[in-house]
Design an enzyme around this catalytic site. Sequence first.
Site, PDB file in Angstrom:
ATOM      1  N   ASP A   1       0.855  -1.187   0.000  1.00 38.94           N
ATOM      2  CA  ASP A   1       0.000   0.000   0.000  1.00 38.94           C
ATOM      3  C   ASP A   1       0.890   1.235   0.000  1.00 38.94           C
ATOM      4  O   ASP A   1       2.117   1.123  -0.062  1.00 38.94           O
ATOM      5  CB  ASP A   1      -0.923  -0.002   1.236  1.00 38.94           C
ATOM      6  CG  ASP A   1      -0.157   0.187   2.543  1.00 38.94           C
ATOM      7  OD1 ASP A   1       1.083   0.298   2.532  1.00 38.94           O
ATOM      8  OD2 ASP A   1      -0.814   0.236   3.595  1.00 38.94           O
TER       9      ASP A   1
ATOM     10  N   ASP B   1       1.390   4.768   2.330  1.00 37.76           N
ATOM     11  CA  ASP B   1       0.997   5.373   3.607  1.00 37.76           C
ATOM     12  C   ASP B   1       1.391   6.843   3.656  1.00 37.76           C
ATOM     13  O   ASP B   1       2.506   7.198   3.280  1.00 37.76           O
ATOM     14  CB  ASP B   1       1.707   4.643   4.760  1.00 37.76           C
ATOM     15  CG  ASP B   1       1.511   3.146   4.723  1.00 37.76           C
ATOM     16  OD1 ASP B   1       0.409   2.681   5.043  1.00 37.76           O
ATOM     17  OD2 ASP B   1       2.467   2.426   4.349  1.00 37.76           O
TER      18      ASP B   1
ATOM     19  N   ASP C   1      -3.273   4.371   2.814  1.00 34.47           N
ATOM     20  CA  ASP C   1      -3.596   4.718   4.205  1.00 34.47           C
ATOM     21  C   ASP C   1      -3.266   6.185   4.441  1.00 34.47           C
ATOM     22  O   ASP C   1      -2.152   6.626   4.162  1.00 34.47           O
ATOM     23  CB  ASP C   1      -2.758   3.877   5.191  1.00 34.47           C
ATOM     24  CG  ASP C   1      -3.279   2.463   5.332  1.00 34.47           C
ATOM     25  OD1 ASP C   1      -4.480   2.244   5.076  1.00 34.47           O
ATOM     26  OD2 ASP C   1      -2.490   1.579   5.710  1.00 34.47           O
TER      27      ASP C   1
END
Length: 389
Positions: free
Chosen positions: A204, A206, A313
């Site tokens: 992902d 962040d 995120d």
Amino acid sequence: PKPNGDPTAMLMKSYACQRRTPLKHYNSFLTEALEILSQNAEYNDNEGRSVAFRRAASVLKALPRRVRSMQDLRCLPCLGDHSQRVIKEILEDGSSREVESTRQSEQYQAMKALTGIFGVGVRTADRWFREGLRSPDDLIRTGQQLNREQQAGVQYYDDLQKPVTKAEADVISDIVEKAVHAVLPGAEIQLMGGFRRGKEVGHDVDFLITHPEEGKEEGLMPKITNWLKEQGLLLYQKTTRNSYLEKMDGPARASSNMDRFERCFSIFKLQKSAVSCKSSSTASAEDVSTARESERPGEHQSEASGWRAVRVDLVVSPYSQFAFATLGWTGSKLFERELRRWAGQEKHMSLSSHALYDSKQNLYLRAKTEEEIFAYLGLEFIPPSERNA
Ligand code: TTP
Ligand code: MN
Ligand code: MN
Ligand code: MN
């Protein structure tokens, strides 16, 4: 060999936060094996065993050369009997039977596939496994009840399995920066997690967001996500609000290292053209023509479209907590865990992504930079690129 042995081995400290651990190291042939056993222990809800294997692997990542014999392991901390047995077998036979049978096992493979779904943890995956389910396809086929997060996880499963490249992370950084500055000029945005540690790919992307004027950051997340939604850039988002000051309300989740910042778990819709422009890589036309037919009805097939799904995120921190949030969101997960263990066991302090509390002096220690926090903890500063424990 001299009784003093290898001087580098003598210097190996026992907490990962006392060591420099680069991204690339000499012992992946051993650490990958130990990490499979660690992962498997986690799937079996055995946290102690899981951490033990992970710590053993981490020590080998910090070695300045390839391990060639058991002699090379003398004086190294964190290597239990079980880890040593596995290492010995790999050094002698090229592989470990326990590791290979774990890797091949139905349970390991199913748990890996099921926990690989966004929104699915070990507990849920284990329940499904015991019900005979093995893959996202099985969930669809049997019409399992899924929450909104898990539905998105299944829908974008293939995309989310594909590693996110640094080029993709850079494009997403530009988008996030644009969104944040549109709704709050003067806000600061920092790339966190694996990419801050220098990784070339991640699962992902962040981000940590703050504003130098304390209080300006309040209520920021919904504004950001609304802006992104209006631009058609969000496939999924779930925002949880800051609950740091509400600690006293409910029973504290004692062992949880989840922090309480306003935060957003999201899935971005990333145009591939934006990435190929930026990285000037050879792409697209051919990729599109070789797209295969969908095997799972209702699932997004990335190859056939001009975009892919990417997990992002977002975390918003008040300026006064920014240094702690930065340290807490850089990782690696083991490095974070070891920092907290060091603080508690060696310094009688309590470290979180919000603050550092000194139990002896009975006070919270203020910090503007990561360097100050390491100094309070009596640790040499370790830069992000060497926190790959
Ligand atoms: P991750 O994004 O899960 O991990 P990563 O970026 O190191 O690796 P990957 O490339 O696979 O994405 O977490 C990033 C950091 O955020 C991690 O160091 C720990 C921290 N973190 C929290 O502080 N609280 C949380 O609830 C979670 C999930 C992570
Ligand atoms: Mn054992
Ligand atoms: Mn990450
Ligand atoms: Mn993350």
